[in-house]
Design a protein around this motif. Structure first.
Motif, PDB file in Angstrom:
ATOM      1  N   ILE A  31       0.853  -1.199   0.000  1.00 37.34           N
ATOM      2  CA  ILE A  31       0.000   0.000   0.000  1.00 37.34           C
ATOM      3  C   ILE A  31       0.890   1.251   0.000  1.00 37.34           C
ATOM      4  O   ILE A  31       0.644   2.213  -0.731  1.00 37.34           O
ATOM      5  CB  ILE A  31      -0.949   0.004   1.213  1.00 37.34           C
ATOM      6  CG1 ILE A  31      -1.859  -1.238   1.191  1.00 37.34           C
ATOM      7  CG2 ILE A  31      -1.799   1.275   1.239  1.00 37.34           C
ATOM      8  CD1 ILE A  31      -2.645  -1.464   2.473  1.00 37.34           C
ATOM      9  N   GLY A  47       1.463   4.435  -2.737  1.00 37.40           N
ATOM     10  CA  GLY A  47       1.559   5.834  -2.311  1.00 37.40           C
ATOM     11  C   GLY A  47       2.794   6.512  -2.904  1.00 37.40           C
ATOM     12  O   GLY A  47       2.714   7.646  -3.392  1.00 37.40           O
ATOM     13  N   TYR A  91      -3.095   6.759   0.351  1.00 38.69           N
ATOM     14  CA  TYR A  91      -2.423   5.460   0.430  1.00 38.69           C
ATOM     15  C   TYR A  91      -1.478   5.384   1.622  1.00 38.69           C
ATOM     16  O   TYR A  91      -1.392   4.348   2.297  1.00 38.69           O
ATOM     17  CB  TYR A  91      -1.668   5.169  -0.864  1.00 38.69           C
ATOM     18  CG  TYR A  91      -2.559   4.641  -1.959  1.00 38.69           C
ATOM     19  CD1 TYR A  91      -3.092   3.354  -1.887  1.00 38.69           C
ATOM     20  CD2 TYR A  91      -2.879   5.426  -3.067  1.00 38.69           C
ATOM     21  CE1 TYR A  91      -3.924   2.867  -2.887  1.00 38.69           C
ATOM     22  CE2 TYR A  91      -3.703   4.944  -4.067  1.00 38.69           C
ATOM     23  CZ  TYR A  91      -4.227   3.663  -3.980  1.00 38.69           C
ATOM     24  OH  TYR A  91      -5.044   3.174  -4.961  1.00 38.69           O
TER      25      TYR A  91
END
Length: 256
Positions: free
Chosen positions: A165, A169, A204
């Motif tokens: 994740i 980002g 994110y």
């Protein structure tokens, strides 16, 4: 021994030498398969211990012996290990380049062996990005969509993996701050060039933190940096302070 004796007795009753050879081969193959499965588990257990202990060189030496393995779990760990060794300050520039390309091959092979392995997708994306550093900005931008697709697939397979994740980002942050000349390159490569915003990157980074709080010094750093880009100095100071106070265990932590 009992199983072998029974098989041999069956062979004698049938009076066929070929049957005896076949049965013996089948038994030996069966035992070898069991032994191999235990061996893979043992290697993975030892590898995870060495990784947790920060024994980068020992881990690589252990895993590179299995570079011809068909096991995706071993192969993605070897990709990660090769990359980690490449990142060490003691690794020469020539070795670093070779290890970077090797890591991509290992990750690619892991994916070929098991497309449903989330870590194989994650490390393929990471290693493909690393190779772009040697092949120029055009290649790096050209691979960007593929990299994001593999990160997204990894999250589909394991929604709790905070590192992946975080990586999406980073992808969003990189495209949000992309300079104009790189945007022009992207426009020549794609009918619709990939774009992102700092708001998307921030989402994110927060999702990663929610999945595993305080898991990574760099996620804290980028939360602070992204808030700075959005001119929110109060929140930037909060996250940058957390990054500064993070207990440095790795070289990357110290750089952060």
């Amino acid at each position: 021994t009992q199983v072998l004796r029974k098989s041999l007795q069956r062979g004698i009753v049938l009076s066929t030498g070929s049957f005896l050879v076949y049965e013996a081969h089948k038994l030996i193959s069966g035992f070898a398969e069991v032994h191999a499965s235990f061996k893979v588990e043992d290697v993975i257990e030892q590898a995870d211990y060495l990784y947790g202990s920060g024994e980068t060189e020992k881990l690589y030496r252990l895993l590179v012996q299995h570079k011809n393995s068909d096991d995706a779990e071993l192969l993605w760990r070897l990709a990660r290990s090769s990359r980690d060794l490449a990142q060490l300050g003691s690794t020469s520039a020539e070795e670093k380049k070779q290890l970077t390309y090797d890591s991509l091959e290992y990750a690619k092979k892991a994916l070929e062996k098991n497309e449903s392995n989330f870590a194989a997708h994650k490390w393929y994306g990471i290693c493909l990005s690393d190779v772009g550093d040697y092949e120029g900005i055009k290649t790096k931008i050209g691979n960007a969509v593929i990299i994001k697709e593999h990160f997204q697939r990894a999250i589909e397979l394991n929604p709790k993996d905070a590192t992946t994740i975080h990586l999406i980002g980073i992808w969003c942050y990189s495209f949000a701050e992309m300079p104009w000349y790189q945007r022009k390159i992207a426009a020549t490569l794609f009918a619709t060039p990939p774009t992102s915003t700092f708001q998307e990157a921030l989402r994110y980074f927060h999702m990663a933190e929610e999945a595993d709080p305080n898991f990574y010094s760099k996620n804290l750093l980028f939360l602070g940096k992204t808030y700075l880009k959005l001119n929110n100095k109060k929140m930037a100071l909060l996250w940058l302070s957390k990054a500064k106070e993070y207990p440095a265990q790795t070289e990357e932590d110290k750089q952060v």
